[in-house]
Design a protein around this motif. Structure first.
Motif, PDB file in Angstrom:
ATOM      1  N   ALA A  38       0.841  -1.191   0.000  1.00  0.00           N
ATOM      2  CA  ALA A  38       0.000   0.000   0.000  1.00  0.00           C
ATOM      3  C   ALA A  38       0.881   1.249   0.000  1.00  0.00           C
ATOM      4  O   ALA A  38       1.979   1.252   0.558  1.00  0.00           O
ATOM      5  CB  ALA A  38      -0.935  -0.005   1.200  1.00  0.00           C
ATOM      6  N   LYS A  39       0.372   2.315  -0.595  1.00  0.00           N
ATOM      7  CA  LYS A  39       1.137   3.537  -0.723  1.00  0.00           C
ATOM      8  C   LYS A  39       1.255   4.242   0.635  1.00  0.00           C
ATOM      9  O   LYS A  39       0.464   4.038   1.544  1.00  0.00           O
ATOM     10  CB  LYS A  39       0.482   4.483  -1.749  1.00  0.00           C
ATOM     11  N   HIS A  40       2.264   5.097   0.690  1.00  0.00           N
ATOM     12  CA  HIS A  40       2.439   5.909   1.886  1.00  0.00           C
ATOM     13  C   HIS A  40       1.198   6.783   2.117  1.00  0.00           C
ATOM     14  O   HIS A  40       0.697   7.424   1.196  1.00  0.00           O
ATOM     15  CB  HIS A  40       3.672   6.805   1.739  1.00  0.00           C
ATOM     16  N   GLY A  41       0.710   6.775   3.336  1.00  0.00           N
ATOM     17  CA  GLY A  41      -0.462   7.558   3.678  1.00  0.00           C
ATOM     18  C   GLY A  41      -1.760   6.803   3.572  1.00  0.00           C
ATOM     19  O   GLY A  41      -2.820   7.354   3.860  1.00  0.00           O
ATOM     20  N   THR A  42      -1.697   5.523   3.159  1.00  0.00           N
ATOM     21  CA  THR A  42      -2.936   4.747   3.024  1.00  0.00           C
ATOM     22  C   THR A  42      -3.617   4.599   4.380  1.00  0.00           C
ATOM     23  O   THR A  42      -2.986   4.293   5.391  1.00  0.00           O
ATOM     24  CB  THR A  42      -2.620   3.355   2.445  1.00  0.00           C
ATOM     25  N   LEU A  73       6.847   1.227   9.780  1.00  0.00           N
ATOM     26  CA  LEU A  73       5.877   0.774   8.792  1.00  0.00           C
ATOM     27  C   LEU A  73       4.557   1.506   8.925  1.00  0.00           C
ATOM     28  O   LEU A  73       3.939   1.889   7.936  1.00  0.00           O
ATOM     29  CB  LEU A  73       5.675  -0.741   8.924  1.00  0.00           C
ATOM     30  N   LEU A  74       4.093   1.687  10.170  1.00  0.00           N
ATOM     31  CA  LEU A  74       2.808   2.326  10.435  1.00  0.00           C
ATOM     32  C   LEU A  74       3.020   3.515  11.338  1.00  0.00           C
ATOM     33  O   LEU A  74       3.907   3.512  12.195  1.00  0.00           O
ATOM     34  CB  LEU A  74       1.838   1.328  11.071  1.00  0.00           C
ATOM     35  N   ARG A  88       6.791   1.357   2.867  1.00  0.00           N
ATOM     36  CA  ARG A  88       6.418   0.185   2.080  1.00  0.00           C
ATOM     37  C   ARG A  88       6.378  -1.066   2.938  1.00  0.00           C
ATOM     38  O   ARG A  88       7.278  -1.332   3.727  1.00  0.00           O
ATOM     39  CB  ARG A  88       7.417   0.001   0.942  1.00  0.00           C
ATOM     40  N   ILE A  89       5.303  -1.827   2.793  1.00  0.00           N
ATOM     41  CA  ILE A  89       5.118  -3.082   3.522  1.00  0.00           C
ATOM     42  C   ILE A  89       5.154  -4.222   2.507  1.00  0.00           C
ATOM     43  O   ILE A  89       4.290  -4.323   1.637  1.00  0.00           O
ATOM     44  CB  ILE A  89       3.789  -3.103   4.297  1.00  0.00           C
ATOM     45  N   ASP A  90       6.184  -5.038   2.622  1.00  0.00           N
ATOM     46  CA  ASP A  90       6.325  -6.207   1.757  1.00  0.00           C
ATOM     47  C   ASP A  90       6.016  -7.429   2.601  1.00  0.00           C
ATOM     48  O   ASP A  90       6.770  -7.778   3.498  1.00  0.00           O
ATOM     49  CB  ASP A  90       7.743  -6.270   1.186  1.00  0.00           C
ATOM     50  N   ARG A  91       4.878  -8.052   2.322  1.00  0.00           N
ATOM     51  CA  ARG A  91       4.465  -9.202   3.136  1.00  0.00           C
ATOM     52  C   ARG A  91       5.479 -10.330   3.067  1.00  0.00           C
ATOM     53  O   ARG A  91       5.764 -10.997   4.051  1.00  0.00           O
ATOM     54  CB  ARG A  91       3.094  -9.693   2.649  1.00  0.00           C
ATOM     55  N   GLU A  92       6.054 -10.573   1.871  1.00  0.00           N
ATOM     56  CA  GLU A  92       7.007 -11.669   1.731  1.00  0.00           C
ATOM     57  C   GLU A  92       8.279 -11.388   2.523  1.00  0.00           C
ATOM     58  O   GLU A  92       8.886 -12.290   3.086  1.00  0.00           O
ATOM     59  CB  GLU A  92       7.333 -11.890   0.243  1.00  0.00           C
ATOM     60  N   GLU A  93       8.689 -10.140   2.570  1.00  0.00           N
ATOM     61  CA  GLU A  93       9.867  -9.769   3.357  1.00  0.00           C
ATOM     62  C   GLU A  93       9.570  -9.844   4.847  1.00  0.00           C
ATOM     63  O   GLU A  93      10.425 -10.205   5.643  1.00  0.00           O
ATOM     64  CB  GLU A  93      10.317  -8.365   2.980  1.00  0.00           C
ATOM     65  N   VAL A 122      -1.561  -8.112   7.517  1.00  0.00           N
ATOM     66  CA  VAL A 122      -1.067  -7.724   6.196  1.00  0.00           C
ATOM     67  C   VAL A 122      -1.538  -8.780   5.195  1.00  0.00           C
ATOM     68  O   VAL A 122      -1.152  -9.951   5.275  1.00  0.00           O
ATOM     69  CB  VAL A 122       0.465  -7.615   6.195  1.00  0.00           C
ATOM     70  N   LYS A 123      -2.400  -8.373   4.295  1.00  0.00           N
ATOM     71  CA  LYS A 123      -2.963  -9.306   3.314  1.00  0.00           C
ATOM     72  C   LYS A 123      -2.116  -9.314   2.045  1.00  0.00           C
ATOM     73  O   LYS A 123      -1.541  -8.310   1.634  1.00  0.00           O
ATOM     74  CB  LYS A 123      -4.405  -8.924   2.984  1.00  0.00           C
ATOM     75  N   ASP A 124      -2.077 -10.489   1.482  1.00  0.00           N
ATOM     76  CA  ASP A 124      -1.240 -10.688   0.310  1.00  0.00           C
ATOM     77  C   ASP A 124      -1.912 -10.146  -0.948  1.00  0.00           C
ATOM     78  O   ASP A 124      -3.133 -10.232  -1.115  1.00  0.00           O
ATOM     79  CB  ASP A 124      -0.958 -12.193   0.158  1.00  0.00           C
ATOM     80  N   ILE A 125      -1.104  -9.585  -1.835  1.00  0.00           N
ATOM     81  CA  ILE A 125      -1.559  -9.246  -3.178  1.00  0.00           C
ATOM     82  C   ILE A 125      -0.664  -9.995  -4.165  1.00  0.00           C
ATOM     83  O   ILE A 125       0.441 -10.435  -3.815  1.00  0.00           O
ATOM     84  CB  ILE A 125      -1.516  -7.732  -3.441  1.00  0.00           C
ATOM     85  N   ASN A 126      -1.119 -10.116  -5.345  1.00  0.00           N
ATOM     86  CA  ASN A 126      -0.381 -10.886  -6.354  1.00  0.00           C
ATOM     87  C   ASN A 126       0.706 -10.003  -6.967  1.00  0.00           C
ATOM     88  O   ASN A 126       0.568  -9.472  -8.066  1.00  0.00           O
ATOM     89  CB  ASN A 126      -1.333 -11.412  -7.429  1.00  0.00           C
ATOM     90  N   ASP A 127       1.795  -9.866  -6.201  1.00  0.00           N
ATOM     91  CA  ASP A 127       2.887  -9.013  -6.661  1.00  0.00           C
ATOM     92  C   ASP A 127       4.142  -9.803  -6.994  1.00  0.00           C
ATOM     93  O   ASP A 127       5.197  -9.206  -7.227  1.00  0.00           O
ATOM     94  CB  ASP A 127       3.203  -7.954  -5.597  1.00  0.00           C
ATOM     95  N   ASN A 128       4.045 -11.134  -6.973  1.00  0.00           N
ATOM     96  CA  ASN A 128       5.206 -11.952  -7.294  1.00  0.00           C
ATOM     97  C   ASN A 128       4.822 -12.956  -8.378  1.00  0.00           C
ATOM     98  O   ASN A 128       3.908 -13.778  -8.186  1.00  0.00           O
ATOM     99  CB  ASN A 128       5.711 -12.701  -6.051  1.00  0.00           C
ATOM    100  N   PRO A 129       5.478 -12.926  -9.527  1.00  0.00           N
ATOM    101  CA  PRO A 129       5.163 -13.889 -10.604  1.00  0.00           C
ATOM    102  C   PRO A 129       5.791 -15.246 -10.302  1.00  0.00           C
ATOM    103  O   PRO A 129       6.721 -15.349  -9.509  1.00  0.00           O
ATOM    104  CB  PRO A 129       5.793 -13.242 -11.834  1.00  0.00           C
ATOM    105  N   PRO A 130       5.284 -16.310 -10.912  1.00  0.00           N
ATOM    106  CA  PRO A 130       5.941 -17.612 -10.765  1.00  0.00           C
ATOM    107  C   PRO A 130       7.356 -17.556 -11.331  1.00  0.00           C
ATOM    108  O   PRO A 130       7.619 -16.896 -12.337  1.00  0.00           O
ATOM    109  CB  PRO A 130       5.049 -18.551 -11.582  1.00  0.00           C
TER     110      PRO A 130
END
Length: 804
Positions: A38-42, A73-74, A88-93, A122-130
């Protein structure tokens, strides 16, 4: 709410990503959810409103947010109470492949202290390709392989989770191979190619295929790998393993060289076509290659790297068995190594200080610090319990999972213990268990609960009279067990009246040092005892205080010369005239000199001496040393002068001694016979008249002489007073003196006794032991003689008294 400009083409995607802080209260915890990236300020949630806090009290109550790990982060906008994304919040990181991923926040407000636990999912979004292990994979397949032969492939991996990580595979159109996609567990049956048409090396020596992996996210992301199939000449039989999947449980932290498993593959061919060489599949991850080794001849797999459960809970090893035929054929199997956790990680403690220092009047239950514990192990090895050592007035209270509060268990007393060194011990449930400790220093701040105290309730001070103004006579000191301003003591007088005057006109006390000063010279004859109180007050709020009593005894100095008393009504002090018959015998008292001294003790003990005139014959009179009675030393005769002028020196026993001089005029007369015949009456009358004239002349002369002597005595007394040296130790206590008592009282008395003891509480105290009985003013000569006729020779048997 915060917003950012976006590309119009991605607007539907942005609307999908932004979630309006859905929250719920469960088990005393507020939960929000936010999409990763999510963007800064969300906007995340109205945290102040959800916690029941007013916006106006956020800053005064020191509203703050603490989180374990990354703290940026918050963030919370203190103006509107909104929790928003700060970076920036990277769920995988943040959470890796974990199915659940949350950011735990501790919201802390003071005055009064409150702690809230907030969990942001923190919910996942599809930001990583196979992603495939490589961009190209080479397959060597003999042309003699039968139809439906299966050739395993390494599938792609997706760093996302859930639907975003579920992959579907598509093979580029061709006439030789189809794609076999397992529908259940890939570990049992991996992805593979299935031969659908016999290969002919002479017709097609190489086949170029593309394997496409697509996830189920929105939008879909894809990854590809190039498959190069090289058709080999016939080697009819490929090596075959006993099983396609081997399962092994391996404890973590095993030493290098430990055998994991011994594999066995067989080949029906003979010779070189049947000789098998074992190897790890070329597409296994580098992490497996640095941790495991397979012997190419024996097929034994050994551990060569650190096997850490906390790093990876399982390893999937692809193994190939290749024969030496031409072309070589390969058989494949999978070894699934499950790492068994060992208790190799001690608990970790994180202490967050809050209410430090702690006021000594803090109520039991006050939260002192927050303690977070964690253990990287799992199961029983990761179950941690905390306890406090040693026995202190604090206790640990579990507030949330792996969170403890250090709270006050009983009352504190800073004067007894000003600092506590606490040791918090966290111990896991492993066998043997591991533990970790954290030291917490708790300072106890002072409150004003102790009044200043003096070493004793009453002090006795001795001061010589005639002290110089401003003389330091004593120092009072009070101790306060508190600290800082609560122990800052100031002193003051407890004002009262001393006779007609205020106490502050006699003495003063310095507010800081406690030094007591005499503001004016003290007079023992006016004031023998000055009793007053000094108050000590601290600077606490409210101030506390106590009083001490000072008894100031004014010691006598020899500052009063003897004073002569007139012999009777109408007489002149210092002059005595007396008619003495010549017929008196030895020892007859003919006159008496009376004197008093305003001092006391030795300073008022008077003695009398007869001063012999220069060139005069030995006088037939003497004076009593302590009585002042003038008596004859022998019978008077005609040779004695008819007019006797005696000088009596009156001296006290002070240091230095003060004196006075009395003049005694004695007229000696013959004791004649009465006339025997009337014929001699006229003669006798004439003689009597002549004698009366002579007596009057003598009386006039005597009166003039006495007056002159009196004036001379006054001048001499004044000169002695002015030239007398000052008494030593004016402000110090006087030397103790012996006072010899007898049946008639003390050795001296003051004729003009005034009020000498000034005390505001009850009758005067008897600390000063001096015998000085009151004598009525102007006693007659007999009483004075009886009381003053004392001799020191009679005193040794009497117990002396000492000023104490």
């Amino acid at each position: 709410m915060y917003s950012n400009p976006v590309d119009p083409g991605n607007r539907p995607l942005l609307l999908f990503f932004i979630i309006l802080g859905a929250w719920e209260t469960r088990s005393g915890q507020i939960q929000y959810s936010i999409l990763e990236e999510a963007k800064h300020g969300t906007f995340v949630g109205r945290i102040a409103q959800d916690l029941g806090l007013e916006l106006a009290e956020l800053m005064p109550r020191l509203f703050r947010v603490a989180s374990k790990g990354r703290k940026d982060l918050l963030e919370v906008n203190l103006q509107n109470g909104i929790l928003f994304v700060n970076s920036r919040i990277d769920r995988e990181e943040l959470c890796g492949r974990s199915a659940e991923c949350s950011i735990h926040l501790e919201v802390i407000v003071d005055r009064p202290l409150q702690v809230f636990h907030v969990e942001v999912e923190v919910k996942d979004i599809n930001d990583n390709p196979p992603v495939f292990p490589g961009t190209q994979k080479n397959l060597f397949i003999a042309e003699s392989r039968p139809l439906n032969s299966r050739f395993p492939l390494e599938g792609a991996s997706d760093a996302d989770i859930g639907e975003n990580a579920q992959l579907t595979y598509t093979l580029s159109p061709n006439e030789y191979f189809s794609l076999d996609v397992p529908t259940t567990d890939q570990q049992v049956k991996p992805l593979g190619l299935v031969l659908r048409k016999p290969l002919d090396r002479e017709e097609s020596p190489e086949l170029h295929l593309v394997l496409l992996a697509t996830d189920r996210g929105k939008p879909e992301l894809t990854g590809t790998v190039q498959l190069l199939v090289k058709v080999l000449d016939a080697n009819d039989n490929a090596p075959a393993f006993d099983r396609t999947l081997y399962g092994v449980k391996l404890p973590e932290n095993i030493p290098n060289g430990t055998l994991v498993i011994k594999l066995n593959a067989s080949d029906l061919d003979e010779g070189l076509n049947g000789d098998i060489v074992y190897s790890l599949s070329s597409d296994v991850s580098p992490d497996i290659k640095v941790k495991f080794y397979i012997d190419p001849v024996s097929g034994e797999i050994t551990a060569i790297g650190n096997i850490d459960f906390e790093e990876s809970k399982a390893y999937k090893i692809r193994v190939e068995a290749i024969d030496k035929g031409l072309p070589p054929l390969a058989g494949h199997c999978t070894v699934l190594v499950e790492v068994v956790d060992a208790n190799d990680n001690a608990p970790e403690l994180t202490v967050t200080s809050l209410s430090l220092p702690v006021s000594e009047d803090a109520q039991p239950g006050t939260v002192i610090t927050l303690i977070n514990v964690s253990d990287r192990d799992s199961g029983t090895n990761g179950q941690v319990t905390c306890f406090l050592t040693p026995q202190v007035p604090f206790k640990l209270v579990s507030t949330f999972k792996n969170y403890y509060s250090l709270v006050l268990d009983s009352s504190l007393d800073r004067e007894s213990v000003a600092n506590y060194k606490l040791v918090v011990t966290a111990r896991d449930g492993g066998s043997p268990s591991l533990s970790a400790t954290a030291s917490v220093s708790v300072d106890v701040s002072d409150v004003n609960d102790n009044a200043p105290t003096f070493a004793q309730p009453e002090y006795t001070v001795f001061v010589k009279e005639n002290n110089p103004p401003g003389c330091h006579i004593f120092t009072v000191s009070a101790r306060d067990a508190d600290a800082q301003e609560n122990a800052l003591v100031s002193y003051s007088l407890v004002e009262r009246r001393v006779g007609e005057r205020a106490l502050s006109s006699y003495v003063s006390v310095h507010a800081e040092s406690g030094k007591v000063y005499a503001l004016q010279p003290l007079d023992h004859e006016e004031l023998e005892l000055l009793q007053f109180q000094v108050s000590a007050r601290d600077a606490g709020v409210p101030p506390l205080g106590s009083n001490v009593t000072l008894q100031v005894f004014v010691l006598d100095e020899n500052d009063n010369a003897p004073a002569l008393l007139p012999p009777g009504p109408g007489g002149v002090a210092g002059a005595v005239s007396q008619l003495v018959a010549r017929s008196v015998g030895a020892g007859h008292v003919v006159a008496k000199v009376r004197a008093v001294d305003a001092d006391s003790g030795y300073n008022a003990w008077l003695s009398y001496e007869l001063q012999a005139a220069a060139g005069a014959a030995r006088s037939p009179f003497r004076v009593g040393l302590y009585t002042g009675e003038i008596s004859t030393t022998r019978a008077l005769d005609e040779a004695d002068a008819p007019r006797q002028r005696l000088l009596v020196l009156v001296k006290d026993h002070g240091e230095p001694a003060l004196t006075a001089t009395a003049t005694v005029l004695l007229s000696l007369e013959d004791s004649g016979q009465a006339p025997k015949a009337s014929s001699r009456a006229s003669t006798g009358a004439a003689g009597a008249e002549a004698a009366l004239v002579d007596v009057n002349v003598y009386l006039i002369v005597a009166i003039c002489a006495v007056s002159s002597l009196f004036v001379l005595t006054l001048l001499l007394y004044t000169a002695l007073r002015c030239s007398a040296p000052p008494s030593e130790g004016a402000c110090g206590p006087g030397k103790p003196r012996l006072v010899c008592s007898s049946a008639v009282g003390s050795l001296s008395y003051s004729q003009q006794r005034r009020q000498r003891v000034c005390s505001g509480e009850g009758p005067p105290k008897t600390d000063l032991m001096a015998f000085s009985p009151s004598v009525p003013p102007f006693p007659d000569s007999e009483d004075v003689g009886k009381q003053q006729d004392l001799n020191m020779d009679h005193c040794p048997e009497v117990s002396p008294f000492i000023l104490i």
